[in-house]
Design a protein around this motif. Sequence first.
Motif, PDB file in Angstrom:
ATOM      1  N   ARG A 109       0.893  -1.072  -0.002  1.00 57.30           N
ATOM      2  CA  ARG A 109      -0.066  -0.001   0.178  1.00 57.30           C
ATOM      3  C   ARG A 109       0.885   1.249   0.116  1.00 57.30           C
ATOM      4  O   ARG A 109       0.349   2.181   0.511  1.00 57.30           O
ATOM      5  N   ALA A 110       2.114   1.244  -0.633  1.00 63.48           N
ATOM      6  CA  ALA A 110       2.855   2.350  -0.694  1.00 63.48           C
ATOM      7  C   ALA A 110       2.411   3.479  -1.296  1.00 63.48           C
ATOM      8  O   ALA A 110       2.634   4.455  -0.795  1.00 63.48           O
ATOM      9  N   MET A 111       1.313   3.537  -2.381  1.00 65.47           N
ATOM     10  CA  MET A 111       0.813   4.427  -3.030  1.00 65.47           C
ATOM     11  C   MET A 111      -0.064   5.252  -1.864  1.00 65.47           C
ATOM     12  O   MET A 111      -0.232   6.464  -1.784  1.00 65.47           O
ATOM     13  N   ASN A 112      -0.796   4.390  -1.143  1.00 64.64           N
ATOM     14  CA  ASN A 112      -1.942   4.835  -0.241  1.00 64.64           C
ATOM     15  C   ASN A 112      -0.893   5.821   0.956  1.00 64.64           C
ATOM     16  O   ASN A 112      -1.290   6.700   1.291  1.00 64.64           O
ATOM     17  N   TRP A 113       0.363   5.486   1.215  1.00 65.29           N
ATOM     18  CA  TRP A 113       1.114   5.915   2.199  1.00 65.29           C
ATOM     19  C   TRP A 113       1.445   7.351   1.834  1.00 65.29           C
ATOM     20  O   TRP A 113       1.474   8.062   2.516  1.00 65.29           O
ATOM     21  N   ASP A 114       2.022   7.251   0.355  1.00 69.88           N
ATOM     22  CA  ASP A 114       2.555   8.702  -0.159  1.00 69.88           C
ATOM     23  C   ASP A 114       1.145   9.554  -0.192  1.00 69.88           C
ATOM     24  O   ASP A 114       1.544  10.628   0.225  1.00 69.88           O
ATOM     25  N   VAL A 115       0.110   9.159  -0.742  1.00 71.96           N
ATOM     26  CA  VAL A 115      -1.043  10.169  -0.670  1.00 71.96           C
ATOM     27  C   VAL A 115      -1.332  10.514   0.486  1.00 71.96           C
ATOM     28  O   VAL A 115      -1.465  11.807   1.015  1.00 71.96           O
ATOM     29  N   LEU A 116      -1.658   9.676   1.583  1.00 70.12           N
ATOM     30  CA  LEU A 116      -2.449  10.081   2.988  1.00 70.12           C
ATOM     31  C   LEU A 116      -1.403  10.768   3.535  1.00 70.12           C
ATOM     32  O   LEU A 116      -1.740  11.771   4.469  1.00 70.12           O
ATOM     33  N   THR A 117      -0.098  10.411   3.669  1.00 70.62           N
ATOM     34  CA  THR A 117       0.929  11.555   4.509  1.00 70.62           C
ATOM     35  C   THR A 117       0.938  12.964   3.876  1.00 70.62           C
ATOM     36  O   THR A 117       0.821  13.672   4.683  1.00 70.62           O
ATOM     37  N   ARG A 118       0.984  12.943   2.604  1.00 71.54           N
ATOM     38  CA  ARG A 118       0.962  14.357   1.767  1.00 71.54           C
ATOM     39  C   ARG A 118      -0.284  14.881   2.123  1.00 71.54           C
ATOM     40  O   ARG A 118      -0.565  16.348   2.521  1.00 71.54           O
ATOM     41  N   ALA A 119      -1.418  14.353   2.182  1.00 77.09           N
ATOM     42  CA  ALA A 119      -2.888  14.898   2.255  1.00 77.09           C
ATOM     43  C   ALA A 119      -2.998  15.413   3.637  1.00 77.09           C
ATOM     44  O   ALA A 119      -3.582  16.473   3.842  1.00 77.09           O
ATOM     45  N   ARG A 120      -2.403  14.605   4.735  1.00 76.32           N
ATOM     46  CA  ARG A 120      -2.869  15.092   6.034  1.00 76.32           C
ATOM     47  C   ARG A 120      -1.919  16.364   6.366  1.00 76.32           C
ATOM     48  O   ARG A 120      -2.347  17.066   7.313  1.00 76.32           O
ATOM     49  N   ALA A 121      -0.894  16.352   5.825  1.00 73.92           N
ATOM     50  CA  ALA A 121       0.114  17.762   5.870  1.00 73.92           C
ATOM     51  C   ALA A 121      -0.599  18.869   5.002  1.00 73.92           C
ATOM     52  O   ALA A 121      -0.725  19.870   5.796  1.00 73.92           O
ATOM     53  N   ILE A 122      -0.974  18.522   3.943  1.00 72.03           N
ATOM     54  CA  ILE A 122      -1.537  19.697   3.240  1.00 72.03           C
ATOM     55  C   ILE A 122      -2.906  20.249   3.654  1.00 72.03           C
ATOM     56  O   ILE A 122      -3.031  21.603   3.897  1.00 72.03           O
ATOM     57  N   GLU A 123      -3.479  19.583   3.923  1.00 74.09           N
ATOM     58  CA  GLU A 123      -5.038  20.013   4.606  1.00 74.09           C
ATOM     59  C   GLU A 123      -4.932  20.555   5.862  1.00 74.09           C
ATOM     60  O   GLU A 123      -5.985  21.373   6.075  1.00 74.09           O
ATOM     61  N   ASN A 124      -4.002  20.195   6.740  1.00 72.71           N
ATOM     62  CA  ASN A 124      -3.953  20.841   7.978  1.00 72.71           C
ATOM     63  C   ASN A 124      -2.538  21.934   8.025  1.00 72.71           C
ATOM     64  O   ASN A 124      -2.379  22.660   9.213  1.00 72.71           O
ATOM     65  N   GLN A 125      -2.073  21.836   7.064  1.00 75.45           N
ATOM     66  CA  GLN A 125      -0.894  23.049   6.834  1.00 75.45           C
ATOM     67  C   GLN A 125      -0.120  22.879   8.138  1.00 75.45           C
ATOM     68  O   GLN A 125       0.364  24.014   8.724  1.00 75.45           O
ATOM     69  N   THR A 126       0.394  21.595   8.316  1.00 78.55           N
ATOM     70  CA  THR A 126       1.259  21.452   9.539  1.00 78.55           C
ATOM     71  C   THR A 126       2.183  20.372   9.054  1.00 78.55           C
ATOM     72  O   THR A 126       2.098  19.999   7.696  1.00 78.55           O
ATOM     73  N   TYR A 127       3.481  20.163   9.651  1.00 74.35           N
ATOM     74  CA  TYR A 127       4.359  19.160   9.425  1.00 74.35           C
ATOM     75  C   TYR A 127       3.730  17.799   9.799  1.00 74.35           C
ATOM     76  O   TYR A 127       2.979  17.869  10.699  1.00 74.35           O
ATOM     77  N   LEU A 128       4.177  16.783   9.072  1.00 73.55           N
ATOM     78  CA  LEU A 128       3.561  15.381   9.229  1.00 73.55           C
ATOM     79  C   LEU A 128       4.792  14.651   9.256  1.00 73.55           C
ATOM     80  O   LEU A 128       5.574  14.626   8.270  1.00 73.55           O
ATOM     81  N   LEU A 129       5.080  13.808  10.276  1.00 69.90           N
ATOM     82  CA  LEU A 129       6.227  12.920  10.640  1.00 69.90           C
ATOM     83  C   LEU A 129       5.689  11.691  10.671  1.00 69.90           C
ATOM     84  O   LEU A 129       4.912  11.201  11.875  1.00 69.90           O
TER      85      LEU A 129
END
Length: 269
Positions: free
Chosen positions: A175-195
């Motif tokens: 599910r590497a594609m899901n990992w890429d999209v979801l981690t970026r999305a959570r950062a973008i939509e909340n305008q925060t760093y995502l670690l």
Amino acid sequence: MKVALGQIDCEPGRIEANTRKLCDHVYQAAQKGCDVVIFPELADTGYDPTILASVAVTWQVDPLPALQAASAEAGIFVVCGLSERVESGIYNSLAVISPSGKLIGRYRKAHLITSSPFFEDCHFSPGCRLLLSNIGEWRWGFTICYDIRFPELFRVLALAGAKALVNCAAFPDSRAMNWDVLTRARAIENQTYLLAVNRVGTDGPCQFGGLSRVVAPDGTLVAEASADTEELLIASLDLRQIDIVRNEIPVFDARRPDIYGDLAARGNA
């Protein structure tokens, strides 16, 4: 702020060996000048739910006391995914430890995956509380793996002041594609760093996908680890970047909480 993500492999059920590895990485991160080091989900037992009932321990015995001692000796914050045995069952948990070695935060995974081959709901009790904690001058919010699929959780943490959002994971390589999209999305939509720190290696039927990463508030990758190798990924966070992104696109000012419950209310009528 300088952060380290400990992308490690774990030996299923071998808590003593896994604890030694975790402590070694704590010292390495401190030697590299990091303020905090973060480890994956269930870094003490490995991720094989079928063995959890026999190997999970209380937080009165190692690995937690060993990590507290290492944190205090190294003078660094530690965030680590751990099993947690209590009288009523077992939690998939996360501990936050201060540079003095004090346990300052505990998060129990709220969303348990109910699909093959994991079926976490058969092995763990679900957590019922969210966690915000101060690390340095920053407010941080904490999540575990499958939580990444629930944007409302991350939004609540961001609205409560989190400037950095953590996800300690054991995410499969399938599910590497899901990992890429979801981690970026959570950062973008909340305008925060995502670690997001992930496992490598194999436990039972699962091959883990690595790619631990630090995502900037605009969704770009600050740093990313490999897909299959243990490593200590190091990156710097800049609070000013959050302000820049939020001033450029003022998402929070445009929110309409006055209408968000409308469809839900009609649906329940």
